[in-house]
Design a protein around this motif. Sequence first.
Motif, PDB file in Angstrom:
ATOM      1  N   PRO A 194      46.027 -27.316  31.575  1.00 51.07           N
ATOM      2  CA  PRO A 194      44.969 -28.193  32.092  1.00 51.07           C
ATOM      3  C   PRO A 194      45.460 -29.078  33.223  1.00 51.07           C
ATOM      4  O   PRO A 194      46.656 -29.363  33.353  1.00 51.07           O
ATOM      5  N   THR A 195      44.526 -29.520  34.035  1.00 53.86           N
ATOM      6  CA  THR A 195      44.857 -30.416  35.133  1.00 53.86           C
ATOM      7  C   THR A 195      45.240 -31.792  34.593  1.00 53.86           C
ATOM      8  O   THR A 195      44.551 -32.361  33.749  1.00 53.86           O
ATOM      9  N   VAL A 196      46.366 -32.296  35.070  1.00 56.63           N
ATOM     10  CA  VAL A 196      46.817 -33.625  34.647  1.00 56.63           C
ATOM     11  C   VAL A 196      46.057 -34.678  35.436  1.00 56.63           C
ATOM     12  O   VAL A 196      46.035 -34.631  36.674  1.00 56.63           O
ATOM     13  N   PRO A 197      45.407 -35.642  34.752  1.00 50.92           N
ATOM     14  CA  PRO A 197      44.723 -36.712  35.488  1.00 50.92           C
ATOM     15  C   PRO A 197      45.674 -37.422  36.436  1.00 50.92           C
ATOM     16  O   PRO A 197      46.849 -37.639  36.098  1.00 50.92           O
ATOM     17  N   PRO A 198      45.233 -37.766  37.646  1.00 50.63           N
ATOM     18  CA  PRO A 198      46.126 -38.385  38.634  1.00 50.63           C
ATOM     19  C   PRO A 198      46.631 -39.737  38.182  1.00 50.63           C
ATOM     20  O   PRO A 198      45.947 -40.470  37.454  1.00 50.63           O
ATOM     21  N   ARG A 199      47.828 -40.052  38.606  1.00 45.11           N
ATOM     22  CA  ARG A 199      48.441 -41.344  38.309  1.00 45.11           C
ATOM     23  C   ARG A 199      48.341 -42.235  39.537  1.00 45.11           C
ATOM     24  O   ARG A 199      48.370 -41.770  40.677  1.00 45.11           O
ATOM     25  N   ALA A 248      50.569 -34.861  25.296  1.00 50.32           N
ATOM     26  CA  ALA A 248      49.142 -34.801  25.630  1.00 50.32           C
ATOM     27  C   ALA A 248      48.539 -36.198  25.658  1.00 50.32           C
ATOM     28  O   ALA A 248      47.795 -36.548  26.585  1.00 50.32           O
ATOM     29  N   TYR A 249      48.851 -37.002  24.653  1.00 53.10           N
ATOM     30  CA  TYR A 249      48.369 -38.385  24.657  1.00 53.10           C
ATOM     31  C   TYR A 249      48.861 -39.128  25.895  1.00 53.10           C
ATOM     32  O   TYR A 249      48.099 -39.853  26.554  1.00 53.10           O
ATOM     33  N   ALA A 250      50.140 -38.955  26.208  1.00 56.71           N
ATOM     34  CA  ALA A 250      50.717 -39.695  27.327  1.00 56.71           C
ATOM     35  C   ALA A 250      50.118 -39.271  28.664  1.00 56.71           C
ATOM     36  O   ALA A 250      50.049 -40.079  29.595  1.00 56.71           O
ATOM     37  N   LEU A 251      49.686 -38.007  28.757  1.00 58.43           N
ATOM     38  CA  LEU A 251      49.119 -37.499  30.002  1.00 58.43           C
ATOM     39  C   LEU A 251      47.599 -37.611  30.035  1.00 58.43           C
ATOM     40  O   LEU A 251      46.944 -37.037  30.925  1.00 58.43           O
ATOM     41  N   ASP A 252      47.028 -38.344  29.067  1.00 53.09           N
ATOM     42  CA  ASP A 252      45.577 -38.554  29.000  1.00 53.09           C
ATOM     43  C   ASP A 252      44.816 -37.243  28.856  1.00 53.09           C
ATOM     44  O   ASP A 252      43.759 -37.037  29.461  1.00 53.09           O
ATOM     45  N   LEU A 253      45.358 -36.363  28.025  1.00 55.37           N
ATOM     46  CA  LEU A 253      44.723 -35.083  27.737  1.00 55.37           C
ATOM     47  C   LEU A 253      44.289 -35.055  26.269  1.00 55.37           C
ATOM     48  O   LEU A 253      44.828 -35.809  25.448  1.00 55.37           O
ATOM     49  N   PRO A 254      43.352 -34.197  25.907  1.00 57.52           N
ATOM     50  CA  PRO A 254      43.006 -34.032  24.486  1.00 57.52           C
ATOM     51  C   PRO A 254      44.254 -33.670  23.688  1.00 57.52           C
ATOM     52  O   PRO A 254      45.072 -32.853  24.143  1.00 57.52           O
TER      53      PRO A 254
END
Length: 344
Positions: free
Chosen positions: A301-306, A154-160
């Motif tokens: 949840p939607t993964v923030p775009p890279r 979750a941290y690596a994917l910029d998620l809560p």
Amino acid sequence: MSAQEETLLARCEIPIIDLAHIGTDVCPMKSVVRRIGQQLFAALSGKGLAVLVNHGIAEEKLKAVYIDLDNFCALPEGCQAQYLRNPVSNHGYLRPGMEQFDSTKKELRHTFNITTLTAAAMPAEEEVPQFINHAVPLARDLTNLSRVLLQALAYALDLPPAILLECHSGMLQGDGRNPSCMRISYYPPVPPEDEGPRCQSDTVSYTRCGAHSDRGTFTLIAQDSEGGLEVKLHDSEKWETVGHLPGAILVQTGELLAAWTTNLLPALMHRVVVPPGTYARARGRHCVAFICHPDNDAKLPTVPPRAAPAPAPPTFTPHAHLTLHHRLLNAAHHLQKRFRETYA
């Protein structure tokens, strides 16, 4: 070059992640989890797999369940039959041939799937003493390790940090809402007729586990030193021998995480082959795999775009419904489809 030198681990081609000082799964050290998340993301996006060390799961716990499965396999077939896999819960025993990934060969594998920790679902004490006392603590350890990795991802994917835990809250709860599974497997020695048939019509071709990619979020694999595990790295069509690192646990991406991240974290094809040489073929092999899976009704949840997503690897093509609906995955639909493809 020796067989040992040819493995991915011997060539230092699999990233090693140190989990020391991480804390507990309930309250892990956030700075360490962030560091692990970065390393895990780099490993899974670059190679599709990583090796975990200092994870806190004693080798003795693994050896104990290996012995228990050996004792279960020695029971009369009639006794084993009462524990055969339930197709609804996926819990129970699989004889060789009940689960097939390669239709061209006979797969030599005994497996006991554990999807619930209730005593009634385990082999009785008088049949396999201590089975439940060994299997349940190990399953809980692997569940806790999965919870730590979910927070790191979750941290690596910029998620809560808690959002992936919420999507996987039912692991091994036994209430039918989460299909996560601990699989204890024994691969018996290869029958002699596979070594030198007198004529082509007598040929019997064996393997231990046919090529496939795993179904869930990720899989944790602990194995003995007998070897045979091979993978196709996502930038290659060549089968590579993984090798063995004592006490380590392998982690590799599953199909759902690959589809959810639009193949940013690819799911690798892998298999277990029969090792060469008379001595190795006459020995059994053991492993434990924990398939971490989201809850059946989880909406990931939607993964923030890279900025620069990795190219889609040729070794894994997501199922069409996963590709089209990766933001609102129904994990149960995907799993049931894959079960129909796999089980006889």
